[in-house]
Design a protein around this motif. Structure first.
Motif, mmCIF file in Angstrom:
data_model
loop_
_atom_site.group_PDB
_atom_site.id
_atom_site.type_symbol
_atom_site.label_atom_id
_atom_site.label_comp_id
_atom_site.label_asym_id
_atom_site.label_seq_id
_atom_site.Cartn_x
_atom_site.Cartn_y
_atom_site.Cartn_z
ATOM 1 N N LEU A 36 1.511 -1.237 -0.231
ATOM 2 C CA LEU A 36 -0.677 -0.193 -0.027
ATOM 3 C C LEU A 36 0.677 1.109 -0.297
ATOM 4 O O LEU A 36 0.286 2.422 -1.113
ATOM 5 C CB LEU A 36 -0.495 -0.063 1.481
ATOM 6 C CG LEU A 36 -2.155 -1.529 1.077
ATOM 7 C CD1 LEU A 36 -2.418 -1.490 2.493
ATOM 8 C CD2 LEU A 36 -2.828 -0.490 0.206
ATOM 9 N N GLN A 37 2.141 1.561 1.065
ATOM 10 C CA GLN A 37 2.971 2.699 0.417
ATOM 11 C C GLN A 37 3.569 2.397 -0.407
ATOM 12 O O GLN A 37 3.515 3.925 -1.198
ATOM 13 C CB GLN A 37 3.949 1.962 1.457
ATOM 14 C CG GLN A 37 4.175 2.211 2.892
ATOM 15 C CD GLN A 37 5.202 2.370 3.909
ATOM 16 O OE1 GLN A 37 5.224 1.097 3.857
ATOM 17 N NE2 GLN A 37 5.168 3.165 4.968
ATOM 18 N N LYS A 38 3.500 1.939 -1.426
ATOM 19 C CA LYS A 38 4.204 2.212 -3.166
ATOM 20 C C LYS A 38 2.429 2.388 -3.768
ATOM 21 O O LYS A 38 3.009 3.322 -4.689
ATOM 22 C CB LYS A 38 4.472 0.444 -3.430
ATOM 23 C CG LYS A 38 5.418 0.309 -2.827
ATOM 24 C CD LYS A 38 5.725 -1.102 -3.535
ATOM 25 C CE LYS A 38 7.179 -1.881 -2.703
ATOM 26 N NZ LYS A 38 7.163 -3.683 -3.256
ATOM 27 N N GLU A 39 1.623 3.033 -3.366
ATOM 28 C CA GLU A 39 0.565 3.439 -4.278
ATOM 29 C C GLU A 39 0.142 4.541 -2.699
ATOM 30 O O GLU A 39 -1.362 4.880 -3.789
ATOM 31 C CB GLU A 39 -0.645 1.902 -3.719
ATOM 32 C CG GLU A 39 0.158 1.344 -4.585
ATOM 33 C CD GLU A 39 0.330 1.231 -5.654
ATOM 34 O OE1 GLU A 39 -0.240 2.323 -6.780
ATOM 35 O OE2 GLU A 39 1.056 0.418 -6.678
ATOM 36 N N LEU A 43 -3.741 5.884 -3.332
ATOM 37 C CA LEU A 43 -4.635 5.702 -2.310
ATOM 38 C C LEU A 43 -5.943 7.174 -1.360
ATOM 39 O O LEU A 43 -6.697 7.647 -1.920
ATOM 40 C CB LEU A 43 -3.455 5.886 -0.595
ATOM 41 C CG LEU A 43 -3.185 4.649 -0.552
ATOM 42 C CD1 LEU A 43 -1.830 3.902 0.396
ATOM 43 C CD2 LEU A 43 -4.235 3.414 -0.071
ATOM 44 N N ARG A 44 -4.692 8.471 -2.338
ATOM 45 C CA ARG A 44 -5.076 9.661 -2.237
ATOM 46 C C ARG A 44 -6.142 9.923 -2.656
ATOM 47 O O ARG A 44 -7.339 10.675 -2.299
ATOM 48 C CB ARG A 44 -3.933 10.803 -1.921
ATOM 49 C CG ARG A 44 -4.144 11.602 -2.162
ATOM 50 C CD ARG A 44 -2.932 12.336 -1.320
ATOM 51 N NE ARG A 44 -2.046 12.483 -1.131
ATOM 52 C CZ ARG A 44 -0.882 11.836 -2.313
ATOM 53 N NH1 ARG A 44 -0.840 11.794 -3.355
ATOM 54 N NH2 ARG A 44 -0.027 11.332 -1.728
ATOM 55 N N GLY A 62 -2.423 6.776 8.517
ATOM 56 C CA GLY A 62 -2.143 7.457 7.689
ATOM 57 C C GLY A 62 -3.400 7.677 6.664
ATOM 58 O O GLY A 62 -4.134 6.400 6.624
ATOM 59 N N VAL A 63 -3.841 9.101 5.748
ATOM 60 C CA VAL A 63 -4.315 9.302 5.023
ATOM 61 C C VAL A 63 -4.076 8.955 3.593
ATOM 62 O O VAL A 63 -5.031 8.637 3.044
ATOM 63 C CB VAL A 63 -5.359 10.506 4.533
ATOM 64 C CG1 VAL A 63 -5.918 11.442 4.185
ATOM 65 C CG2 VAL A 63 -5.464 11.012 6.301
ATOM 66 N N ASP A 64 -2.765 8.596 3.723
ATOM 67 C CA ASP A 64 -2.670 8.605 1.826
ATOM 68 C C ASP A 64 -1.322 7.253 1.768
ATOM 69 O O ASP A 64 -0.698 7.347 1.023
ATOM 70 C CB ASP A 64 -1.748 9.346 1.374
ATOM 71 C CG ASP A 64 -1.241 10.168 1.283
ATOM 72 O OD1 ASP A 64 -0.360 10.198 2.510
ATOM 73 O OD2 ASP A 64 -0.654 12.030 1.614
ATOM 74 N N GLY A 65 -0.945 6.631 3.684
ATOM 75 C CA GLY A 65 -0.074 6.245 3.375
ATOM 76 C C GLY A 65 1.325 6.615 4.070
ATOM 77 O O GLY A 65 2.204 5.670 3.592
ATOM 78 N N PRO A 105 -3.182 -4.122 -3.884
ATOM 79 C CA PRO A 105 -3.790 -2.786 -4.374
ATOM 80 C C PRO A 105 -4.602 -2.569 -5.050
ATOM 81 O O PRO A 105 -5.718 -2.194 -5.109
ATOM 82 C CB PRO A 105 -2.515 -1.619 -4.012
ATOM 83 C CG PRO A 105 -1.601 -2.404 -3.660
ATOM 84 C CD PRO A 105 -2.056 -3.995 -4.011
ATOM 85 N N LYS A 106 -4.579 -2.816 -6.289
ATOM 86 C CA LYS A 106 -5.332 -2.531 -7.978
ATOM 87 C C LYS A 106 -6.277 -3.396 -7.729
ATOM 88 O O LYS A 106 -7.543 -2.720 -8.532
ATOM 89 C CB LYS A 106 -4.135 -3.707 -8.833
ATOM 90 C CG LYS A 106 -5.004 -3.605 -9.972
ATOM 91 C CD LYS A 106 -4.488 -4.403 -11.692
ATOM 92 C CE LYS A 106 -4.820 -3.453 -12.718
ATOM 93 N NZ LYS A 106 -4.151 -3.682 -14.085
#
Length: 130
Positions: A36-39, A43-44, A62-65, A105-106
């Motif tokens: 998820l951190q890579k995306e 996410l945002r 977090g809101v966007d990783g 994530p996709k």
């Protein structure tokens, strides 16, 4: 779940992604979070906030990783009714998905993008572009 008050502040504003595990050191949980951190941008774009719920407690990631270290929350730990894995809560507060780790994530993004509310958001964003 995390304190209902903590999650309730997101109603109609953000989608919630819950990562549920026995503990923060769980390899499957860590792999899911790294994916998820890579995306962050994705996410945002989808207004996703991420929480981890464990037997050790509840944490806001977090809101966007962007969070490297989870922020502890007051409240309950891992809910017994959920197995380890990923739970997606829509902006309307209803559960949209529950799957065991790992979840690409996709796959999460495709599910969100198929939702009527997200489709309306994407159409509005297109209209707002110059």
């Amino acid at each position: 779940m995390a304190n209902a008050q903590d999650l309730g502040k997101h109603l109609w504003k953000e989608r919630i992604l819950l990562l549920i595990s026995n503990g923060l050191e769980d390899a499957a949980l860590r792999a899911q979070w790294r994916a998820l951190q890579k995306e962050q941008k994705e996410l945002r774009k989808r207004d996703l906030v991420v929480y981890v719920l464990t037997d050790e407690g509840s944490f806001f990631l977090g809101v966007d990783g962007e969070s490297e270290e989870p922020e502890p929350l007051d409240g309950v730990g891992r809910p017994e009714r959920y197995k380890d894995g990923v739970v997606l809560i829509g902006k309307d507060g209803t559960k949209k998905m529950e799957r065991p780790f790992p979840v690409r994530p996709k796959d999460i993004f495709n599910l969100i993008d198929a939702m009527p509310m997200r489709r309306a958001e994407m159409n509005k964003n297109k209209q707002d572009e110059p």
